[in-house]
Scaffold this active site. Structure first.
Site, PDB file in Angstrom:
ATOM      1  CB  ALA A  55      -0.827   0.030   1.362  1.00 44.06           C
ATOM      2  N   GLY A  56       1.953   1.182  -0.963  1.00 38.63           N
ATOM      3  CA  GLY A  56       2.664   2.412  -1.142  1.00 38.63           C
ATOM      4  C   GLY A  56       2.353   3.385  -2.035  1.00 38.63           C
ATOM      5  CE1 TYR A  57       4.965   9.131  -1.999  1.00 33.11           C
ATOM      6  CE2 TYR A  57       6.154   7.297  -0.902  1.00 33.11           C
ATOM      7  CZ  TYR A  57       5.700   8.668  -0.903  1.00 33.11           C
ATOM      8  OH  TYR A  57       5.976   9.698   0.020  1.00 33.11           O
ATOM      9  CB  VAL A  58       3.154   2.033  -7.085  1.00 30.36           C
ATOM     10  CG1 VAL A  58       2.379   1.071  -8.217  1.00 30.36           C
ATOM     11  CG2 VAL A  58       4.422   2.883  -7.735  1.00 30.36           C
TER      12      VAL A  58
ATOM     13  CB  THR B   4      11.803  -3.670  -6.254  1.00 27.56           C
ATOM     14  OG1 THR B   4      11.282  -2.628  -7.188  1.00 27.56           O
ATOM     15  CG2 THR B   4      10.870  -4.991  -6.250  1.00 27.56           C
ATOM     16  N   PRO B   5      14.247  -2.151  -3.628  1.00 27.38           N
ATOM     17  CG  PRO B   5      14.607  -1.846  -1.443  1.00 27.38           C
ATOM     18  CD  PRO B   5      13.593  -2.406  -2.268  1.00 27.38           C
ATOM     19  CB  THR B   6      19.683  -0.084  -4.941  1.00 28.16           C
ATOM     20  OG1 THR B   6      19.117   0.920  -5.983  1.00 28.16           O
ATOM     21  CG2 THR B   6      20.876  -0.273  -5.626  1.00 28.16           C
TER      22      THR B   6
ATOM     23  CB  CYS C 205      11.817   5.533 -10.261  1.00 28.82           C
ATOM     24  SG  CYS C 205      10.179   4.876  -9.452  1.00 28.82           S
TER      25      CYS C 205
ATOM     26  CG  PHE D  85      11.728  13.298  -5.879  1.00 28.80           C
ATOM     27  CD1 PHE D  85      10.892  12.727  -5.137  1.00 28.80           C
ATOM     28  CD2 PHE D  85      11.460  12.886  -7.413  1.00 28.80           C
ATOM     29  CE1 PHE D  85       9.667  11.955  -5.896  1.00 28.80           C
ATOM     30  CE2 PHE D  85      10.478  12.274  -7.887  1.00 28.80           C
ATOM     31  CZ  PHE D  85       9.720  11.687  -7.281  1.00 28.80           C
TER      32      PHE D  85
END
Ligand code: NAD
Ligand code: UDX
Length: 462
Positions: A3-6, A83-85, A268, A330
């Site tokens: 349930a995040g930004y996307v 799916t972070p770095t 992203c 940002f």
């Protein structure tokens, strides 16, 4: 799932556009779900509140932590987790960490007692759907079948609702088998409730996964290209706004994403390019890897070039000086600070022992400090006294009161209409403005008495 930004905005729009579909958004975080169920949503996004209210009011948009039950009841499950770095292990600093996607697949396999379509919405390396399918098939309960689709998301923060309601395209990748194509049509039919059919692009799984990484890489490449030319403009006396205007008029180039800036941020661009770089390297395509890696390197250069310009212009020292930072998100119209250029600029100024007074209409001190810690490893624990150098302000005039300089790092509209005479009168002299977004009226500010630096514009510091 997620349930995040996307996940939040995407599912809220599906619920709004498809009254007959029940959309349940699940997350591991109780705090996140509570916020989605409250009047104070966990993310700031213009128009989102209204959309969420439609679904919640109608009862076909539910936010819940009952993950297993919700999955068991679903026909289609979207995986929309972060799916972070990777920060450690193989590919650290470049490869995307797909551990959350795999965990979702394991949960789906475990609790499913009926066939399901599983849709990768997260941005993932090419062939992740293979891994997801393998986990699902090996963990499946007897007789249960899964189809895996790729449906990457192209929304941009700050315009998410509009992007979702009027997408440039919806990309759907599937296996080219009968079952794969059938599953693809099921999800295409959901989107077709509001997206014209010709904008729903169907393809194979790998092209869909890679298509997302490449779209972000190309957008970021435009920004790095224009930023590299901004440095050349400053050296030669050309004006980057004129270059963007004349190049953007060529229909083959187009006018968008040619705005010079202090550097791109967001969760992203850098992550997805590094992911692409890692993929190229994994296949031994070192020249391709190096090519894309320069997009990130140029962005790093642009951020540090801006900080350096501030220090050099202010007589090579900012020690003990007060600097007002206008913006921390940002980009405008979001409270998201992930990878924001503002944090890098603030870090550089603090290293020179300036006191940085930050004003952002949407970013709290807590979020700011989390960003410093997460991206730059800066906190009271790692740098005692750090918190005293970052002062968060709730008013731009207070941020600038007594300051030696204003640095504009986010292009919030409200910064265009501030009373710059009033700001000037309250500042130490000579008063500087460093416009990292080229949004202020530089000639007018120069008339007031400011020393103005605009990215990529002739440097007339008088
Ligand atoms: P986010 O960090 O805002 O949200 C991810 C959510 O997933 C978190 O709330 C987290 O608690 C939850 N989560 C993690 N593991 C879970 C699990 N096993 N079960 C249930 N919930 C779980 O991330 P985001 O910005 O929404 O990004 C999600 C994905 O979409 C990423 O792959 C990202 O690259 C991609 N993407 C992001 C954007 C953007 O603008 N933010 C745009 C397009 C694509
Ligand atoms: C991006 C992609 O645009 C979107 O399609 C994808 O789904 C997620 O990643 P986002 O990061 O939310 O979206 O914002 P975007 O508008 O792309 O801006 C990214 C960064 O580039 C921001 O810091 C922005 O200020 C900067 N930028 C953008 C510029 O500096 N100049 C420009 O001309 C455009």
């Amino acid at each position: 799932m997620g349930a995040g930004y996307v996940g939040g905005p995407t599912m809220a729009v599906i619920a709004k556009m498809c009254p007959k579909i029940l959309v349940t958004v699940v997350d591991l975080s109780q705090k996140q779900i509570d916020a989605w169920n409250s009047d104070s949503l966990p993310i700031y996004e213009p128009g989102l509140e209204e959309v969420v209210k439609v679904g919640r009011g109608r009862g076909n948009l539910v936010f819940s932590t009952e993950i297993e039950k919700s999955i068991a009841e679903a026909d289609v499950v979207f995986i929309s987790v972060n799916t972070p770095t990777k920060t450690a292990g193989i590919g650290a600093g470049r490869a995307a960490n797909v551990k959350n996607c795999e965990l979702c697949a394991r949960t789906i396999a475990k609790v499913s007692t009926s066939d399901k379509i599983v849709v990768e919405k997260s941005t993932v390396p090419v062939r992740t759907s293979d891994a997801v399918r393998s986990v699902l098939e090996h963990g499946a309960n007897p007789g249960v079948k899964f189809q895996v689709l790729s449906n990457p998301e192209f929304l941009a923060e700050g315009t998410a609702v509009d992007d979702l309601e009027r997408p440039s395209r919806v990309l759907l990748g599937s296996l080219q088998s009968d079952a794969g194509l059938k599953a693809c049509q099921v999800v295409a039919n959901v989107y077709a409730n509001w997206v014209p059919r010709e904008k729903i692009l169907t393809t194979n799984l790998w092209s869909s996964e890679l298509g997302k990484l490449v779209a972000n890489a190309m957008l970021a490449q435009r920004v790095s290209s224009v930023n590299s030319i901004s440095a050349l403009c400053e050296a030669t006396g050309a004006n980057i706004a004129e270059i963007s205007r004349s190049c953007g008029t060529d229909p083959r180039i187009g006018p968008k994403f040619l705005q010079a800036s202090v550097g791109f941020g967001g969760s992203c661009f850098q992550k997805d390019i590094l992911n692409l770089v890692y993929l190229c390297e994994s296949y031994g395509l070192n020249e391709c890897a190096e090519y894309w890696n320069w997009v990130v390197k140029m962005n790093d250069y642009q951020k540090s070039r801006f900080s350096l310009k501030i220090v050099r212009s202010m007589f090579n020292t900012v020690t003990g000086k007060k600097i007002a930072l206008f913006g921390f998100a940002f980009k405008k119209d979001t409270g998201d600070t992930r990878e924001t250029a503002a944090a890098f600029v603030a870090r550089d100024l603090i290293e020179e022992q300036a006191k940085v007074h930050v004003y952002d209409p949407q970013v709290s001190r807590e979020v700011m400090m989390m960003e410093f810690n997460y991206t730059l490893g800066l906190s009271e624990a790692t740098k005692p006294g750090f918190g005293d150098y970052v002062i968060t302000e709730t008013d731009p005039y207070e941020a600038a009161d007594g300051a030696h300089a204003i640095a504009v790092v986010t292009e919030w509209d409200e910064f265009k209409t501030l009373d710059y005479q009033k700001l000037y009168d309250s500042m130490s002299k000579p008063a500087f403005i460093f416009d990292g977004r080229n949004i202020i009226d530089a000639p007018k500010c120069r008339e007031i008495g400011f020393q103005v630096y605009s990215i990529g514009k002739p440097v007339t510091m008088t």
